[in-house]
Design a protein around this motif. Structure first.
Motif, short mmCIF file in Angstrom:
data_model
loop_
_atom_site.label_atom_id
_atom_site.label_comp_id
_atom_site.label_asym_id
_atom_site.label_seq_id
_atom_site.Cartn_x
_atom_site.Cartn_y
_atom_site.Cartn_z
N LYS A 6 -116.00 14.13 63.68
CA LYS A 6 -115.38 14.93 64.73
C LYS A 6 -116.39 15.80 65.47
O LYS A 6 -116.50 15.78 66.68
N LYS A 7 -117.13 16.60 64.67
CA LYS A 7 -118.02 17.61 65.23
C LYS A 7 -119.24 17.03 65.95
O LYS A 7 -119.68 17.57 66.96
N PHE A 8 -119.80 15.96 65.38
CA PHE A 8 -121.04 15.42 65.96
C PHE A 8 -120.84 14.03 66.58
O PHE A 8 -121.80 13.39 67.00
N GLY A 9 -119.61 13.57 66.62
CA GLY A 9 -119.33 12.26 67.21
C GLY A 9 -120.03 11.12 66.51
O GLY A 9 -120.47 10.15 67.15
N ALA A 10 -120.17 11.24 65.19
CA ALA A 10 -120.88 10.19 64.44
C ALA A 10 -120.12 8.87 64.48
O ALA A 10 -118.89 8.83 64.43
N THR A 11 -120.88 7.79 64.59
CA THR A 11 -120.30 6.46 64.57
C THR A 11 -119.98 6.08 63.13
O THR A 11 -118.86 5.69 62.81
N ASN A 12 -121.00 6.19 62.27
CA ASN A 12 -120.82 5.88 60.84
C ASN A 12 -121.49 6.94 59.97
O ASN A 12 -122.53 7.50 60.34
N VAL A 13 -120.89 7.21 58.82
CA VAL A 13 -121.43 8.20 57.88
C VAL A 13 -121.40 7.61 56.47
O VAL A 13 -120.36 7.13 56.01
N VAL A 14 -122.55 7.68 55.79
CA VAL A 14 -122.62 7.25 54.39
C VAL A 14 -123.17 8.39 53.56
O VAL A 14 -124.20 8.99 53.91
N ILE A 15 -122.47 8.75 52.50
CA ILE A 15 -122.98 9.75 51.55
C ILE A 15 -122.90 9.15 50.14
O ILE A 15 -121.81 8.85 49.66
N HIS A 16 -124.06 8.94 49.55
CA HIS A 16 -124.10 8.42 48.17
C HIS A 16 -124.78 9.46 47.28
O HIS A 16 -125.85 9.97 47.63
N HIS A 17 -124.17 9.79 46.16
CA HIS A 17 -124.74 10.78 45.24
C HIS A 17 -124.78 10.23 43.83
O HIS A 17 -123.87 9.53 43.40
N ARG A 18 -125.86 10.59 43.14
CA ARG A 18 -126.05 10.14 41.76
C ARG A 18 -125.42 11.10 40.75
O ARG A 18 -125.27 12.29 41.00
#
Lengths: 138, 79
Positions: A69-81
Motif C-alpha cells: 500500500k505505502k510504497f506501491g510494491a509489486t511483490n514482497v518476499v520476507i523469509h526468516h530463519r
C-alpha cells in the motif's frame, strides 16, 4: 504478490530475488541479514533464533501488506530463519520489487526496521563464556 | 482468574517453563502484568514487556477470560 516464510532451513537470497521479479517492476532491492562474528568486541560463536511462529508469520504479512500500500510494491518476499545459525549464515531475506527503484529501497528499509520492532522472533547470542538474549535489557 | 501462560525468549528463562497454568487476581492484561512483576522481579529489568492473545498484541486494558492463552512477548530481536 506476497510470500512469507519462517523456517529452520537455510535461506536463499537468489530464490527470493527470483520470486519478486516482475515484468512491470523496474527495480528489485534485496536485504540480506547475516550473522556477525562479534558484539561490542565480544566474539560470538553462534546465534539461536526462536519464534512465536503463527504470530510472527502474521506480523510479517502485515509488514508486506503495508509495503504494498505505502510504497506501491509489486511483490514482497520476507523469509526468516529459526534454529541455530553460524557466522555469516543468513538470518533474514527481504526482497521487494517496485516499478521504480527509489520506492524499493525505502520499502526494504521500512520492512527490516519494522520487523526488528514488531515480529515476535528472538535471538540468543552464544559466547565462549555465556549467552545473552539480544535487546532484552535496556 | 486462571489462564494458560506461554513464554518465549528470556521470558521462558525467567518462568522456567514454555507453558503453564497461571492463576492471578484480576482480569486485565495490566493485572496479569503487575502479578508477574511481583512474583518474578526479573521481568522489571526488561526493556519492555508485551502480551499477545489470539496472535495479536493487546493493550493493558484488554480483558482476559478463563483458560485463555496469553503469550508473553519480551523485547523482540529478529532480523
Amino acid at each position: 504478490m506476497i510470500n512469507i516464510q519462517l523456517s529452520d532451513i537455510p535461506l536463499s537470497a537468489d530464490e527470493c530475488t527470483e520470486l519478486v521479479k516482475d515484468p512491470s517492476a523496474g527495480g528489485v532491492v534485496v536485504f540480506v541479514g547475516t550473522v556477525r562474528d562479534q558484539t561490542k568486541g565480544k566474539a560470538v560463536k553462534r546465534l539461536e533464533f526462536e519464534a512465536y511462529a503463527p504470530m510472527a508469520v502474521k506480523e510479517m504479512y502485515k509488514i508486506a501488506t503495508t509495503i504494498e500500500k505505502k510504497f506501491g510494491a509489486t511483490n514482497v518476499v520476507i523469509h526468516h530463519r529459526t534454529g541455530v545459525l553460524g557466522i555469516k549464515d543468513v538470518a533474514v531475506v527481504i526482497a521487494v520489487s517496485t516499478p521504480h527503484r527509489k520506492a524499493a529501497f525505502e520499502a526494504c528499509e521500512y520492512a527490516i526496521d519494522t520487523l526488528k520492532e514488531s515480529v515476535p522472533i528472538w535471538k540468543k547470542e552464544i559466547f565462549e563464556d555465556g549467552e545473552i538474549w539480544v535487546a532484552a535489557h535496556p | 482468574m486462571k489462564i494458560k501462560l506461554v513464554a518465549f525468549g528470556i521470558a521462558k528463562d525467567i518462568l522456567t517453563h514454555r507453558q503453564q497454568e497461571f492463576v492471578f487476581e484480576g482480569s486485565s492484561i495490566a493485572d496479569l502484568k503487575s502479578n508477574l512483576l511481583e512474583r518474578f522481579p526479573a521481568f522489571s529489568d526488561l526493556k519492555k514487556l508485551s502480551f499477545a492473545v489470539d496472535e495479536e498484541y493487546q493493550e493493558d486494558t484488554f480483558l482476559l477470560s478463563e483458560d485463555k492463552e496469553v503469550v508473553i512477548i519480551p523485547p523482540v530481536s529478529g532480523g
